[in-house]
Design an enzyme around this catalytic site. Sequence first.
Site, PDB file in Angstrom:
ATOM      1  N   ASP A  73      38.531  38.493  32.529  1.00  0.00           N
ATOM      2  CA  ASP A  73      38.292  37.917  31.201  1.00  0.00           C
ATOM      3  C   ASP A  73      39.149  36.684  30.965  1.00  0.00           C
ATOM      4  O   ASP A  73      40.172  36.469  31.617  1.00  0.00           O
ATOM      5  CB  ASP A  73      38.532  38.951  30.103  1.00  0.00           C
ATOM      6  CG  ASP A  73      39.967  39.450  30.062  1.00  0.00           C
ATOM      7  OD1 ASP A  73      40.531  39.739  31.148  1.00  0.00           O
ATOM      8  OD2 ASP A  73      40.537  39.576  28.963  1.00  0.00           O
ATOM      9  N   GLU A 128      42.220  41.977  30.025  1.00  0.00           N
ATOM     10  CA  GLU A 128      43.660  41.726  30.127  1.00  0.00           C
ATOM     11  C   GLU A 128      44.143  40.897  28.951  1.00  0.00           C
ATOM     12  O   GLU A 128      45.231  41.130  28.416  1.00  0.00           O
ATOM     13  CB  GLU A 128      43.962  41.000  31.448  1.00  0.00           C
ATOM     14  CG  GLU A 128      45.441  40.830  31.751  1.00  0.00           C
ATOM     15  CD  GLU A 128      46.051  39.546  31.194  1.00  0.00           C
ATOM     16  OE1 GLU A 128      47.279  39.412  31.228  1.00  0.00           O
ATOM     17  OE2 GLU A 128      45.282  38.665  30.721  1.00  0.00           O
TER      18      GLU A 128
END
Length: 363
Positions: A73, A128
Amino acid sequence: MIDPVQVLRELVAIDSTSARPNGPMLDALERHVRGLGFQTQRQAWQDERGVAKANLIARRGVAEGLALVGHTDCVPFDPAWQGALAPEEKDAKLFGRGSADTKSFIAASLAAAAQSSKPLTLVFTADEEVGCLGAARLRDEGLVKVKHAIVGEPTRMTPILGHKGYCLAEVRVRGAEGHSAYPDTGASAILGAGRVLREIENAQVEIAKEQDPRFTPPYTTYNVGLIQGGKAKNIIAGECTLTVEWRPLPGQDVRRGLELLEQACARVSDKRISVEVKAQRLDQGIAVSETSPVVRFLSQETGNAPETIPFGTELPYLAALGAQACVFGPGDIRVAHRTGEFVPLSELRAAVGILTAAIERFG
């Protein structure tokens, strides 16, 4: 063979903002790793907004030696940045969202995996950027068991010994609404919040007495990042909320900062003003030994002495799974999370060689 630049261009073109499903990223990665003979497994769930998320775990052989770990991400980008999802090579750099943080590490990992036939685990995580949520799921379900791990982050090719933790709390100050022309009819929660701010400054002075010279600054830091309160200019504010974060030193009890915050708020509470503290995250800091084999290997390969960093990573979660781990990767965090993010292509290519050597050494 895999061209890391071409793979990086492919990955940057995928919108993997944390608010979106990360399936498209995993589809691309799974296609590459299966072509290299890896067996794959997805750990899937829906986030609190019902968005589909998953971690991808790829294994080749009896892969208990080394894991390369990268998060899929990215943070959001300014819609005005036309190049965010249109990767561009310029001045020996590749520009685009995620190019440094941390799709370059992932591209280098794939290219390195193609250059070695040793057993290997590749781990690609979700979310994350919004709290290491995918790594936490890996830890909780114990899906990865390896002796060593390299966690990808843009560290300018420097091995990282550790970082501070991350803690977050909401402070809610309650007073009583009233007409602003008649102060005695209410109690201002905003003014109460001002007193809380002064007490947090006092808490900062207290916690700064505990120091670790490996970090800059060498103490736990508080930050009030958000404050919101009141309904109108002529209404005494009945409620005000503050978002408070603190970054604890490794080895320091994360509740130390919370206790000082709670004590600060208790000093403000009285008959007319109440203050409530609600902890939202209490993530421990971490520091690994300079004598760890993976740290020493990366330091020797790069010629860079190990350092610490001020931002959080997935390192604690891999350590909790039993791995001797280190944070490492191409790119600079100081150009990440901003318009014009880039990675030097020389670092991307150098990372391929170093990760290939790591696979040979620890695989």
